[in-house]
Design a protein around this motif. Structure first.
Motif, PDB file in Angstrom:
ATOM      1  N   LEU A  28      22.952  30.628  33.616  1.00 32.07           N
ATOM      2  CA  LEU A  28      21.951  29.584  33.903  1.00 32.07           C
ATOM      3  C   LEU A  28      21.640  29.449  35.394  1.00 32.07           C
ATOM      4  N   PRO A  29      22.662  29.403  36.273  1.00 29.81           N
ATOM      5  CA  PRO A  29      22.347  29.349  37.709  1.00 29.81           C
ATOM      6  C   PRO A  29      21.503  30.547  38.160  1.00 29.81           C
ATOM      7  N   ARG A  32      17.880  30.015  37.018  1.00 34.03           N
ATOM      8  CA  ARG A  32      17.208  29.013  37.865  1.00 34.03           C
ATOM      9  C   ARG A  32      16.773  29.638  39.188  1.00 34.03           C
ATOM     10  N   ARG A  33      17.629  30.503  39.724  1.00 34.12           N
ATOM     11  CA  ARG A  33      17.356  31.088  41.047  1.00 34.12           C
ATOM     12  C   ARG A  33      16.346  32.240  40.980  1.00 34.12           C
ATOM     13  N   GLN A  35      14.416  33.289  38.107  1.00 38.10           N
ATOM     14  CA  GLN A  35      13.278  33.115  37.204  1.00 38.10           C
ATOM     15  C   GLN A  35      12.820  34.440  36.561  1.00 38.10           C
ATOM     16  N   GLU A  59      17.130  24.462  28.292  1.00 37.43           N
ATOM     17  CA  GLU A  59      16.555  24.321  29.636  1.00 37.43           C
ATOM     18  C   GLU A  59      15.305  25.174  29.850  1.00 37.43           C
ATOM     19  N   PHE A  60      15.247  26.332  29.185  1.00 41.10           N
ATOM     20  CA  PHE A  60      14.109  27.251  29.364  1.00 41.10           C
ATOM     21  C   PHE A  60      13.575  27.671  27.985  1.00 41.10           C
TER      22      PHE A  60
END
Length: 200
Positions: A28-29, A32-33, A35, A59-60
């Motif tokens: 997940l991190p 987020r970074r 994409q 989340e996505f």
């Protein structure tokens, strides 16, 4: 496995591997970074792939996710697809077919399984001497697709489709598309009609 996957995608072209994780908690991190357009998850890793998939979906919701696994258990495949996987790919898949399976997942919400050996048409295809790629082309012909449409669907050049068709005709002992389609229906090479509804 990661190295082999990267090499297969580099050979196929059109993919950039922008990040790697060895643990589900790192995924997940990274998303987020970085994409990314697509995430390829291994079911067997710390914080397993299904748990990770569920978290990604929360989340996505629109991110394309493909699951990679050694298992061909139908229940596990159904669970992965129900939890939001766009593709379920068995590790025994021919590395050269991996990119095509991932591109299908990227194309839209077409649920796809790749490398699964229980396909009812595969035994008949093997008996006829057809490769997995040739079977895919025969099925596309049976669906009435033109060479141009097949080349777009399989992400190969139209000339490559023609080359495969020449080999297919020779192996099946037929001379044209109509005969090849008839052979496919008669020998059970074609997938059930109900499957096509999923693609729309």
């Amino acid at each position: 496995m990661v190295e082999g996957t990267k090499q297969a995608l580099e050979r196929a072209g059109g993919f950039d591997v922008v990040g790697e994780a060895v643990n589900g908690s790192q995924v997940l991190p990274l998303i987020r970074r970085l994409q990314p357009d697509l995430v390829l998850l291994d079911l067997r890793m710390p914080m397993d792939g299904l748990t990770c998939l569920t978290k990604i979906r929360k989340e996505f919701p629109d991110l394309k996710v493909a699951i990679l696994s050694v298992s061909q258990d139908p229940e596990l495949i159904q669970t992965a697809l129900k939890r939001g996987a766009n593709a379920y790919i068995v590790k025994s898949i021919d590395p050269d077919d991996l990119a095509g399976a991932l591109r299908q997942a990227l194309e839209g919400n077409v649920f796809t399984t790749a490398g699964i050996t229980e396909d009812p048409g595969e035994r008949a295809a093997k008996d006829a001497g057809l490769t997995e790629r040739e079977l895919g082309i025969v099925r596309a012909v049976a669906r009435g697709l033109s060479n141009e449409a097949i080349s777009k669907e399989l992400w190969v050049a139209e000339q490559t489709v023609k080359f495969h068709l020449t080999n297919i005709y020779r192996k099946l002992g037929v001379t044209n598309r109509t005969e090849a389609a008839r052979y496919a229906f008669e020998q059970g090479l074609v997938e059930p009609e109900s499957d096509s509804a999923l693609a729309h």
